[in-house]
Design a protein around this motif. Sequence first.
Motif, PDB file in Angstrom:
ATOM      1  N   PHE A 167       0.705  -1.178  -0.114  1.00 20.06           N
ATOM      2  CA  PHE A 167      -0.059   0.049  -0.025  1.00 20.06           C
ATOM      3  C   PHE A 167       0.967   1.308  -0.028  1.00 20.06           C
ATOM      4  O   PHE A 167       0.599   2.080  -0.647  1.00 20.06           O
ATOM      5  N   ALA A 168       1.904   1.267   0.604  1.00 17.10           N
ATOM      6  CA  ALA A 168       2.735   2.479   0.789  1.00 17.10           C
ATOM      7  C   ALA A 168       3.561   2.614  -0.333  1.00 17.10           C
ATOM      8  O   ALA A 168       3.502   3.726  -0.945  1.00 17.10           O
ATOM      9  N   GLU A 169       4.160   1.478  -0.833  1.00 11.96           N
ATOM     10  CA  GLU A 169       4.888   1.923  -2.298  1.00 11.96           C
ATOM     11  C   GLU A 169       4.035   2.284  -3.705  1.00 11.96           C
ATOM     12  O   GLU A 169       4.017   3.224  -4.252  1.00 11.96           O
ATOM     13  N   ASN A 170       2.693   1.924  -3.313  1.00 14.60           N
ATOM     14  CA  ASN A 170       1.334   2.336  -4.422  1.00 14.60           C
ATOM     15  C   ASN A 170       1.429   3.796  -3.838  1.00 14.60           C
ATOM     16  O   ASN A 170       1.167   4.582  -5.183  1.00 14.60           O
ATOM     17  N   ALA A 171       1.223   4.442  -2.888  1.00 12.50           N
ATOM     18  CA  ALA A 171       0.809   5.720  -2.416  1.00 12.50           C
ATOM     19  C   ALA A 171       1.985   6.444  -3.085  1.00 12.50           C
ATOM     20  O   ALA A 171       1.582   7.763  -3.585  1.00 12.50           O
ATOM     21  N   TYR A 172       3.171   5.995  -2.929  1.00  9.63           N
ATOM     22  CA  TYR A 172       4.392   6.694  -3.374  1.00  9.63           C
ATOM     23  C   TYR A 172       4.242   6.962  -4.858  1.00  9.63           C
ATOM     24  O   TYR A 172       4.610   7.938  -5.380  1.00  9.63           O
ATOM     25  N   PHE A 173       3.897   5.968  -5.712  1.00  8.65           N
ATOM     26  CA  PHE A 173       3.805   5.985  -7.184  1.00  8.65           C
ATOM     27  C   PHE A 173       2.691   7.181  -7.451  1.00  8.65           C
ATOM     28  O   PHE A 173       2.933   8.009  -8.446  1.00  8.65           O
ATOM     29  N   TYR A 229       8.426   8.993   3.645  1.00  8.03           N
ATOM     30  CA  TYR A 229       8.691   9.521   2.407  1.00  8.03           C
ATOM     31  C   TYR A 229      10.336   9.287   1.920  1.00  8.03           C
ATOM     32  O   TYR A 229      10.579   8.800   0.963  1.00  8.03           O
ATOM     33  N   ASP A 230      11.233   9.537   2.660  1.00  7.54           N
ATOM     34  CA  ASP A 230      12.668   9.401   2.393  1.00  7.54           C
ATOM     35  C   ASP A 230      12.850   7.941   2.246  1.00  7.54           C
ATOM     36  O   ASP A 230      13.831   7.733   1.273  1.00  7.54           O
ATOM     37  N   TYR A 231      12.395   7.131   3.138  1.00  6.62           N
ATOM     38  CA  TYR A 231      12.415   5.599   2.943  1.00  6.62           C
ATOM     39  C   TYR A 231      11.959   5.134   1.634  1.00  6.62           C
ATOM     40  O   TYR A 231      12.621   4.520   0.770  1.00  6.62           O
ATOM     41  N   LEU A 232      10.828   5.617   1.313  1.00  6.91           N
ATOM     42  CA  LEU A 232      10.171   4.947  -0.037  1.00  6.91           C
ATOM     43  C   LEU A 232      10.764   5.508  -1.400  1.00  6.91           C
ATOM     44  O   LEU A 232      11.222   4.934  -2.126  1.00  6.91           O
ATOM     45  N   ARG A 267       1.162  15.673  -6.037  1.00  5.96           N
ATOM     46  CA  ARG A 267       2.464  15.937  -5.934  1.00  5.96           C
ATOM     47  C   ARG A 267       2.740  16.517  -4.391  1.00  5.96           C
ATOM     48  O   ARG A 267       3.671  16.196  -3.816  1.00  5.96           O
ATOM     49  N   ASP A 268       1.698  17.289  -3.960  1.00  2.00           N
ATOM     50  CA  ASP A 268       1.807  18.037  -2.811  1.00  2.00           C
ATOM     51  C   ASP A 268       1.065  17.282  -1.573  1.00  2.00           C
ATOM     52  O   ASP A 268       1.168  17.684  -0.707  1.00  2.00           O
ATOM     53  N   LYS A 269       0.664  16.238  -1.932  1.00  2.00           N
ATOM     54  CA  LYS A 269      -0.035  15.378  -0.875  1.00  2.00           C
ATOM     55  C   LYS A 269       1.282  14.567  -0.024  1.00  2.00           C
ATOM     56  O   LYS A 269       1.864  13.896  -0.776  1.00  2.00           O
ATOM     57  N   SER A 270       0.701  14.241   1.127  1.00  2.00           N
ATOM     58  CA  SER A 270       2.009  13.607   1.702  1.00  2.00           C
ATOM     59  C   SER A 270       1.273  11.839   1.560  1.00  2.00           C
ATOM     60  O   SER A 270       0.260  11.554   1.275  1.00  2.00           O
ATOM     61  N   ILE A 271       2.369  11.004   1.748  1.00  2.00           N
ATOM     62  CA  ILE A 271       1.946   9.552   1.698  1.00  2.00           C
ATOM     63  C   ILE A 271       0.785   9.199   2.623  1.00  2.00           C
ATOM     64  O   ILE A 271      -0.169   8.491   2.413  1.00  2.00           O
ATOM     65  N   ALA A 272       1.024   9.837   3.827  1.00  2.61           N
ATOM     66  CA  ALA A 272      -0.243   9.626   4.729  1.00  2.61           C
ATOM     67  C   ALA A 272      -1.598   9.827   4.335  1.00  2.61           C
ATOM     68  O   ALA A 272      -2.697   9.461   4.359  1.00  2.61           O
ATOM     69  N   GLU A 273      -1.663  11.174   3.514  1.00  5.04           N
ATOM     70  CA  GLU A 273      -3.049  11.792   3.118  1.00  5.04           C
ATOM     71  C   GLU A 273      -3.311  10.669   1.801  1.00  5.04           C
ATOM     72  O   GLU A 273      -4.620  10.308   1.792  1.00  5.04           O
ATOM     73  N   ILE A 274      -2.393  10.433   0.868  1.00  2.00           N
ATOM     74  CA  ILE A 274      -3.010   9.222  -0.257  1.00  2.00           C
ATOM     75  C   ILE A 274      -3.435   8.143   0.250  1.00  2.00           C
ATOM     76  O   ILE A 274      -4.085   7.475  -0.228  1.00  2.00           O
TER      77      ILE A 274
END
Length: 460
Positions: A220-226, A315-318, A235-242
């Motif tokens: 789910f997190a890798e998907n949000a990053y994409f 985010y930095d990890y992803l 682009r301006d939304k955080s991973i948590a928001e997505i």
Amino acid sequence: MEAFAMEPFKIKMVEPIRITSREERAGILEEAGYNTALIRADKVLIDLCTDSGTGAMSSSQWAAMMLGDESYAGAASYYRLLDVCREIFGYKFFQPVHQGRAAENVLFELLFQGEKKYAISNAFFDTTRAHAQFAGAQVFDFPVKEALDSEADYPFKGNIDVDAAEAKIKEIGPGKIGFIIMTLTNNALGGQPVSMQNMKDISAVARKYGITLLIDAARFAENAYFVKQREAGYRDKSIAEIVRETFQLADGFTMSAKKDAIVNIGGLVGIKDNPDLERGVIGRVIPYEGFITYGGLAGRDLEALAVGLKEGMDYDYLKYRVGQVERLGHALREMGVPIQYPVGGHGVFVDAGKLLPQIPADEFPGVALANELYVDAGVRGSEIGSFCLGYVDPKTGKEVPAPMEFLRLAVPRRVYTQSHMDYVVDAFRGILAKKNKLKGYKIVWQLPILRYFTARLKPL
Ligand SMILES: *Cc1c(COP(=O)(O)O)cnc(C)c1O
């Protein structure tokens, strides 16, 4: 300065890799029946067999494990995990289980009641498909066409073909569909992402026909990053928001926490708001997994999961994680190795059918490539082609091939450095030089189902 793909961590504990020679590895492979899945892990130099449960936990996760409350009922660790899950996903109910397939086992049968004996997906993962089938259901995959062409440059190859899915719903009748499940990212087709727009569209279809929409949430997190990288407006939304927005479009999820939540064992069921389904889940968890406040896990596992869920969304990890896989894929592609493109989130899928056209599907080009890579360099990938997904037709006795002949190089999380990846790229340089000489294999012993894990082969 933007540090592309730099590891955002330092190494405090190391696990030695024992170096083997080419001759030694040739003997090991022969003993393993030419099936890399049967090789002992300590005889592998770089293990890209899977990204499942193979990640390195952080110092925070190890520290949290020391706080594990091992009480049978009402452990504090369970309540800490619930708080984190509520904050991330915004659902009412969560159930820890021992891994992803346990979540499928607990939830699916509850949704295949009465006439409801069908399920629809962008592409079922193999255990997900098996659990749906064990529950007596028939399943359908509707990937977008672009996903089946490894060269097609398309940002969301994980998407479901919404029109095809809706047509199927009308044909079968909405009352007979147990659920629609969206696999994020789409593992079977190369770790490819699903767009938010596609999630909205399939969610609207599910609402229109009153069908339950689930997420198979392993990545789910890798998907949000994409989505953040590639979709207009994010682009301006955080991973948590997505992540929040994605899960609000569904009614529930099953999750293997061995992927994006970076634990070695664990899984989750999540239900947005459905007291009947919650009741059903509790009723099945107790006999299959254990009491609800531990769900087949130790208290320390619950703690590691609570921390890992959040670390996996950093985010930095992803950026490092997806960047590392992308960099490996690009290096291979530039060298002339055909891959599923664009590169997916958790691994590089080498198109072995294209690389070794002299080997037909029933002589397993992906196996030939996997075995050469192991003997040459000690690198272990996993075949996702006709050896893994194909089978012998019981009527004709002939091999039924898979649609694609992939060798998957799945990258464990936070385990290998960039120089390990450079080593893998070098290994392929050696393979390219002699690719025309590689030969196929034949199976000499196999099980009728999931043969890939145990079959033995012989070189032709
Ligand atoms: C790994 C995985 C599963 C199954 O999870 P396990 O933890 O291996 O039981 C289900 N779906 C997807 C997409 C997966 O990648």
